[in-house]
Design an enzyme around this catalytic site. Structure first.
Site, PDB file in Angstrom:
ATOM      1  N   ARG A  12       0.849  -1.205   0.000  1.00 28.01           N
ATOM      2  CA  ARG A  12       0.000   0.000   0.000  1.00 28.01           C
ATOM      3  C   ARG A  12       0.878   1.246   0.000  1.00 28.01           C
ATOM      4  O   ARG A  12       2.072   1.180   0.264  1.00 28.01           O
ATOM      5  CB  ARG A  12      -0.816   0.077   1.306  1.00 28.01           C
ATOM      6  CG  ARG A  12      -1.827  -0.965   1.474  1.00 28.01           C
ATOM      7  CD  ARG A  12      -2.656  -0.739   2.718  1.00 28.01           C
ATOM      8  NE  ARG A  12      -2.015  -1.237   3.925  1.00 28.01           N
ATOM      9  CZ  ARG A  12      -1.909  -0.548   5.050  1.00 28.01           C
ATOM     10  NH1 ARG A  12      -2.343   0.699   5.118  1.00 28.01           N
ATOM     11  NH2 ARG A  12      -1.346  -1.088   6.116  1.00 28.01           N
ATOM     12  N   TYR A 152       7.155   6.946  17.699  1.00 26.72           N
ATOM     13  CA  TYR A 152       7.393   7.011  16.249  1.00 26.72           C
ATOM     14  C   TYR A 152       8.641   7.851  15.941  1.00 26.72           C
ATOM     15  O   TYR A 152       9.493   7.456  15.133  1.00 26.72           O
ATOM     16  CB  TYR A 152       6.143   7.607  15.593  1.00 26.72           C
ATOM     17  CG  TYR A 152       6.161   7.674  14.084  1.00 26.72           C
ATOM     18  CD1 TYR A 152       5.989   6.526  13.308  1.00 26.72           C
ATOM     19  CD2 TYR A 152       6.310   8.903  13.431  1.00 26.72           C
ATOM     20  CE1 TYR A 152       5.975   6.598  11.916  1.00 26.72           C
ATOM     21  CE2 TYR A 152       6.295   8.984  12.049  1.00 26.72           C
ATOM     22  CZ  TYR A 152       6.127   7.833  11.293  1.00 26.72           C
ATOM     23  OH  TYR A 152       6.116   7.915   9.911  1.00 26.72           O
TER      24      TYR A 152
HETATM   25  P1  NAP Z   1       0.537   2.847   5.056  1.00 22.01           P
HETATM   26  O1  NAP Z   1      -0.255   3.296   3.877  1.00 22.01           O
HETATM   27  O2  NAP Z   1      -0.115   2.729   6.379  1.00 22.01           O
HETATM   28  O3  NAP Z   1       1.262   1.465   4.674  1.00 22.01           O
HETATM   29  C1  NAP Z   1       2.078   0.825   5.595  1.00 22.01           C
HETATM   30  C2  NAP Z   1       2.778  -0.325   4.931  1.00 22.01           C
HETATM   31  O4  NAP Z   1       3.661  -0.906   5.899  1.00 22.01           O
HETATM   32  C3  NAP Z   1       1.823  -1.398   4.471  1.00 22.01           C
HETATM   33  O5  NAP Z   1       2.246  -1.879   3.218  1.00 22.01           O
HETATM   34  C4  NAP Z   1       1.980  -2.473   5.537  1.00 22.01           C
HETATM   35  O6  NAP Z   1       1.837  -3.793   5.051  1.00 22.01           O
HETATM   36  C5  NAP Z   1       3.424  -2.288   5.917  1.00 22.01           C
HETATM   37  N1  NAP Z   1       3.714  -2.869   7.229  1.00 22.01           N
HETATM   38  C6  NAP Z   1       3.242  -2.494   8.445  1.00 22.01           C
HETATM   39  N2  NAP Z   1       3.724  -3.311   9.400  1.00 22.01           N
HETATM   40  C7  NAP Z   1       4.502  -4.225   8.764  1.00 22.01           C
HETATM   41  C8  NAP Z   1       5.274  -5.334   9.190  1.00 22.01           C
HETATM   42  N3  NAP Z   1       5.347  -5.676  10.485  1.00 22.01           N
HETATM   43  N4  NAP Z   1       5.962  -6.053   8.259  1.00 22.01           N
HETATM   44  C9  NAP Z   1       5.907  -5.727   6.941  1.00 22.01           C
HETATM   45  N5  NAP Z   1       5.174  -4.688   6.480  1.00 22.01           N
HETATM   46  C10 NAP Z   1       4.486  -3.960   7.382  1.00 22.01           C
HETATM   47  O7  NAP Z   1       1.769   3.829   5.306  1.00 22.01           O
HETATM   48  P2  NAP Z   1       2.571   4.803   4.336  1.00 22.01           P
HETATM   49  O8  NAP Z   1       2.078   6.172   4.568  1.00 22.01           O
HETATM   50  O9  NAP Z   1       2.646   4.250   2.964  1.00 22.01           O
HETATM   51  O10 NAP Z   1       3.988   4.713   5.060  1.00 22.01           O
HETATM   52  C11 NAP Z   1       5.125   4.068   4.489  1.00 22.01           C
HETATM   53  C12 NAP Z   1       6.344   4.523   5.270  1.00 22.01           C
HETATM   54  O11 NAP Z   1       6.486   5.940   5.140  1.00 22.01           O
HETATM   55  C13 NAP Z   1       6.269   4.245   6.762  1.00 22.01           C
HETATM   56  O12 NAP Z   1       7.525   3.869   7.245  1.00 22.01           O
HETATM   57  C14 NAP Z   1       5.871   5.581   7.347  1.00 22.01           C
HETATM   58  O13 NAP Z   1       6.306   5.722   8.680  1.00 22.01           O
HETATM   59  C15 NAP Z   1       6.597   6.519   6.417  1.00 22.01           C
HETATM   60  N6  NAP Z   1       6.050   7.875   6.409  1.00 22.01           N
HETATM   61  C16 NAP Z   1       4.772   8.124   6.000  1.00 22.01           C
HETATM   62  C17 NAP Z   1       4.294   9.417   6.012  1.00 22.01           C
HETATM   63  C18 NAP Z   1       2.910   9.785   5.566  1.00 22.01           C
HETATM   64  O14 NAP Z   1       2.505  10.947   5.762  1.00 22.01           O
HETATM   65  N7  NAP Z   1       2.142   8.899   4.977  1.00 22.01           N
HETATM   66  C19 NAP Z   1       5.126  10.454   6.434  1.00 22.01           C
HETATM   67  C20 NAP Z   1       6.420  10.165   6.845  1.00 22.01           C
HETATM   68  C21 NAP Z   1       6.879   8.872   6.819  1.00 22.01           C
HETATM   69  P3  NAP Z   1       0.462  -4.671   5.099  1.00 22.01           P
HETATM   70  O15 NAP Z   1      -0.624  -3.771   4.554  1.00 22.01           O
HETATM   71  O16 NAP Z   1       0.786  -5.823   4.210  1.00 22.01           O
HETATM   72  O17 NAP Z   1       0.233  -5.082   6.508  1.00 22.01           O
END
Ligand code: NAP
Length: 241
Positions: A12, A152
């Protein structure tokens, strides 16, 4: 043979966009998922339909045994990935005074120990090949801190320290290690947040798109970025909390 890129949390959001972009760049994709098996399978079909190569790889980055059991046979068969993108991450926000043990440890284990578990399994063979890119997805919260995110922010700041140290460890084997630190990006992770309020804090007056983070990762994964290591590339619309 196409070089391999392993992306954790590729089912995702940002991880999915990174997988699609690196596939376009010509990498063969190992798309990790934890719970999103169908989403990862559908992503891989999309990449294959576009003429690329991709396989779903299921494991929780928190579970070092499962990481090893999933990745070691793949590495034995295909060699190590050229690029590892440690993207899997979760939030469990709340004030420190009220934070449970589980809220602390699950975030640290997923976001920081997950990086350790995955990188440790791949790095030895990458060192043998004397080539590679390690890229971790941190956060503005890890650079600047954010109230309600002590767990976090600690995990994401930890990634920055870990990558700076690893960059020095592996530089002589031609492996670069960098961090991408996004601000607010439109994904499931921020869908519960009050967007109309938060967007006013972003000088660019919008949240970023997953593809804009993927573009930064694509550059750091490229041969053109070979002299950039131990760096943090912020993708945050010039927002500094
Ligand atoms: P998201 O849409 O919530 O997706 C999270 C992803 O992480 C999913 O694919 C999920 O896999 C995977 N995941 C969670 N726990 C896991 C585990 N134990 N093992 C393997 N995969 C796991 O989040 P996102 O916004 O795309 O975030 C991606 C990264 O960017 C994260 O590290 C987040 O902290 C960072 N980030 C995001 C933002 C933002 O504003 N969105 C800002 C700064 C940093 P499943 O669905 O298969 O469980």
């Amino acid at each position: 043979m196409a070089r391999i890129a392993l992306i954790t949390g590729a089912s995702r959001g940002i991880g999915r966009a990174i997988a699609l972009k690196l596939a376009q760049d010509g990498f063969s994709i190992w798309a990790n998922y934890a719970t999103g098996k169908e989403a990862a399978e559908s992503l891989c079909r999309e990449i294959v339909d576009l003429g690329g190569a991709a396989i779903p790889v299921g494991f929780s980055v928190r579970d070092s045994k499962s990481v090893r059991e999933s990745l070691e046979p793949l590495i034995e068969k295909h060699g190590p990935p050229h690029v590892i993108v440690s993207n899997a991450g979760i939030t469990k926000d709340g004030l420190l005074a009220m934070m449970s043990d589980e809220e602390w440890s699950s975030v640290i284990e997923t976001n920081l120990t997950g990086f350790f578990n995955v990188t440790r399994v791949c790095i030895r063979e990458m060192l043998r090949k004397r080539a590679g890119r390690v890229i971790a997805i941190s956060s503005l919260s890890g650079e600047a801190g954010n109230a309600g995110q002590v767990n976090y922010a600690a995990s994401k700041a930890g990634l920055i320290g870990a990558c700076k140290a690893l960059a020095k460890e592996v530089a002589k084997r031609n492996i670069t290690v960098n961090v991408v630190a996004p601000g607010f990006i439109e994904t499931d992770m921020v869908k519960e947040l009050p967007k109309d309020e938060l967007v006013k804090q972003v000088p660019l007056l919008r949240f970023g798109k997953p593809e804009e983070v993927a573009a930064a990762v694509s550059f750091l994964a490229s041969d053109a970025a070979g002299y950039i290591t131990g760096n943090v590339l912020s993708v945050n619309g010039v927002m500094y909390m």
